[in-house]
Design an enzyme around this catalytic site. Structure first.
Site, short mmCIF file in Angstrom:
data_model
loop_
_atom_site.label_atom_id
_atom_site.label_comp_id
_atom_site.label_asym_id
_atom_site.label_seq_id
_atom_site.Cartn_x
_atom_site.Cartn_y
_atom_site.Cartn_z
CB CYS A 1 -0.85 0.01 1.12
SG CYS A 1 -1.77 -1.57 1.15
N1 SAJ Z 1 8.09 2.06 7.51
C1 SAJ Z 1 9.27 2.94 7.84
N2 SAJ Z 1 9.45 3.78 8.65
C2 SAJ Z 1 8.13 4.02 9.58
C3 SAJ Z 1 6.99 3.08 9.13
C4 SAJ Z 1 6.97 2.50 8.16
O1 SAJ Z 1 10.33 2.60 7.14
O2 SAJ Z 1 8.09 4.94 10.43
C5 SAJ Z 1 8.13 1.19 6.32
C6 SAJ Z 1 8.01 -0.17 6.82
O3 SAJ Z 1 9.04 -0.78 7.37
C7 SAJ Z 1 7.26 -0.97 5.61
C8 SAJ Z 1 6.44 0.33 4.91
O4 SAJ Z 1 7.17 1.47 5.51
O5 SAJ Z 1 8.40 -1.37 4.64
C9 SAJ Z 1 4.99 0.32 5.28
O6 SAJ Z 1 4.85 -0.01 6.71
P1 SAJ Z 1 3.36 0.32 7.15
O7 SAJ Z 1 3.60 0.39 8.73
O8 SAJ Z 1 2.58 1.44 6.73
O9 SAJ Z 1 2.78 -1.14 6.87
P2 SAJ Z 1 1.58 -1.71 5.96
O10 SAJ Z 1 1.90 -1.12 4.58
O11 SAJ Z 1 1.79 -3.30 6.26
O12 SAJ Z 1 0.16 -1.46 6.41
C10 SAJ Z 1 -0.34 -0.12 6.18
C11 SAJ Z 1 -1.04 0.47 7.51
N3 SAJ Z 1 -0.24 0.65 8.34
C12 SAJ Z 1 -0.25 1.39 9.59
O13 SAJ Z 1 -1.04 2.46 9.60
C13 SAJ Z 1 0.82 1.20 10.58
C14 SAJ Z 1 -1.89 1.30 7.03
O14 SAJ Z 1 -1.00 2.22 6.54
C15 SAJ Z 1 -2.83 0.52 6.09
O15 SAJ Z 1 -4.10 0.28 6.86
C16 SAJ Z 1 -2.29 -0.34 5.31
O16 SAJ Z 1 -1.11 -0.37 5.00
C17 SAJ Z 1 -3.19 -0.62 4.14
O17 SAJ Z 1 -3.32 -1.84 3.74
O18 SAJ Z 1 -3.25 0.63 3.42
#
Ligand code: SAJ
Length: 437
Positions: free
Chosen positions: A274
């Protein structure tokens, strides 16, 4: 139609269909069936269908025993036979919305599933699109396909809405059941009925908005917000390295502000299905309005650059040992795109591995959740265990995913050098051989 559907919802006699049995659709189907609605999962892959029907969960966030109890009771089943759509009163579309090779939205899954649904759509049905997409998709693409294919009229014969999925794989606190749900329906009757349907199986509450476009845009905003803030902190990490300032300490200090600041952390890049992709849906769509989303483009550029930046940092560390990257043996800890899950989609760890290999390093990896992964049709197998011998055999250990079940004291003790892109080793006291992103 409205009163009849509201009655069936209260009686739990609605039959629900969920199209797309992935990390969004299967948890949703389990929630609906768990609330007492007969639920049918639709998918194209026979393997998924047979695993669901035998109560075998392939989604880490879907508990095996919960799934099995629902299939044993006949509350949940799966099929590839779309003619069964004619028996559905509620249909949720939870199919992928990837990017094509030109980083452009690929709506083929939404279009194809809408065509399949339209062929068998009956009167007095609720249809909801949950897949993340650009504003206008539900009203301008899904609605015409459903009306054309079924001969039915939206608002008169069936209700249509957009309700974004909010699944955070691996999140131990928030799940499909307890996360607030946004619903943007076409028409007030549709809004009332579809809101009632979601409220009947979700405890997180339903927030209605005035149109599908508002709901489509709010989801894009949620994920763009994350993308841009991750881009910001990755850029801060690169400049702090240049200034020899510990960005991780800076973030912890900023977190002491109880309002107006949310912590994001640097990393080897953006993974998942996402965050790296969704903002492209918006930046592509707004070109129709002669608008350029400069913030998104800049953030994407920074995030996309992180794997190469991390490899450059590894090369700099090896250089301190008079070793070149080419010919060095690099142990990468983590293949999954984020901690404590087994999902490798768009994983930045795999991009780091690929760049290391391209520059001539000999790369091995260990990930307790990912014994092997497939990249461009090739299967890469990980090391079976993290041992002293394995750690000693590498010229450097690179931590790309901060899995909590890794023995980081062992990593510190037996690694010649560690490049920690996730601050996974924050609790390790002896920092003599550890360098942080
Ligand atoms: N990441 C970073 N630094 C951060 C946070 C995340 O580098 O501070 C990286 C993570 O390692 C990962 C990517 O970003 O590679 C995405 O991380 P994510 O925590 O957004 O996780 P997703 O994509 O599995 O889930 C997200 C949901 N996560 C959160 O809200 C915490 C949300 O954004 C959505 O509900 C979901 O995608 C979706 O399906 O849209």
């Amino acid at each position: 139609m409205k009163d009849q559907l509201l009655k069936k919802i209260s009686e739990r006699s609605i039959t629900a269909g969920v199209v797309g049995m992935g990390y969004v659709g299967l948890p949703l189907a389990v929630e609906i069936a768990g609330a007492g609605f007969r639920t049918v999962g639709f998918d194209l892959l026979e393997d998924k269908i047979s695993r669901i029907n035998s109560g075998d969960s392939y989604i880490a966030d879907v508990d095996q025993s919960t799934l099995r109890s629902l299939t044993d009771k006949g509350m949940l089943s799966a099929t590839s036979d779309f003619s069964l759509i004619s028996g559905m009163d509620f249909i949720a579309i939870c199919v992928p919305t990837p990017l094509d090779t030109h980083q452009q939205p690929d709506l083929s899954y939404i279009e194809h599933s809408s065509i399949q649904i339209a062929e068998f759509l009956k009167k007095d049905t609720m249809v909801v699109l949950e897949s993340t997409t650009f504003p206008g998709t539900t009203s301008d693409i899904v609605r015409p396909i459903l009306e054309k294919g079924s001969g039915l009229v939206c608002g008169k014969d069936f209700y249509l809405a957009f309700s974004p999925e909010r699944v955070d794989p691996g999140n131990k606190h928030y799940n499909t059941g307890n996360t607030p749900k946004v619903v943007g329906a076409i028409g007030k009757d549709a809004e009332e009925v579809i809101k009632a349907m979601y409220e009947s199986f979700l405890e997180g509450g339903v927030h209605t908005v005035s149109s599908p476009a508002i709901a489509e845009m709010e989801k894009i905003l949620e994920n763009t917000y994350r993308n841009i803030n991750i881009g910001l902190i990755n850029e801060m990490a690169m400049l702090c390295d240049r200034m020899k300032i510990n960005i991780w300490e800076v973030i912890e200090a900023a977190r002491t502000k109880p309002y107006g600041f949310q912590a994001f952390y640097p990393g080897p890049g953006l993974g998942g299905h996402c965050i790296p992709l969704d903002p492209y849906y918006l930046s592509w769509k707004v070109r129709e309005y002669a608008f350029h989303t400069s913030m998104i483009e800049t953030s994407m550029m920074i995030n996309d650059r992180m794997p190469e930046y991390c490899v450059q940092r590894v090369a700099n560390i090896l250089n301190e040992f008079s070793k070149s990257l080419k010919g060095s043996r690099v142990l990468v800890l983590g293949a999954a795109y984020k901690a404590d899950i087994d999902d490798c989609r768009e994983s930045p760890a795999i991009r780091v591995i690929n760049v290391l290999r391209k520059k001539g390093a000999e790369v091995i990896f260990f990930d307790p959740y990912v014994p092997e992964y497939i990249d461009n049709g090739t299967t890469y197998k990980g090391e079976k265990a993290l041992t002293e011998e394995l750690l000693r055999s590498a010229d450097i250990t690179v931590i790309t995913t901060a899995h909590s079940n890794v023995d980081y004291a062992l990593v510190q003790k037996y690694s010649k050098a560690v490049f920690d892109t996730r601050n996974a080793m924050k609790d390790i006291k002896d920092r003599s051989n550890i360098e942080l992103l």
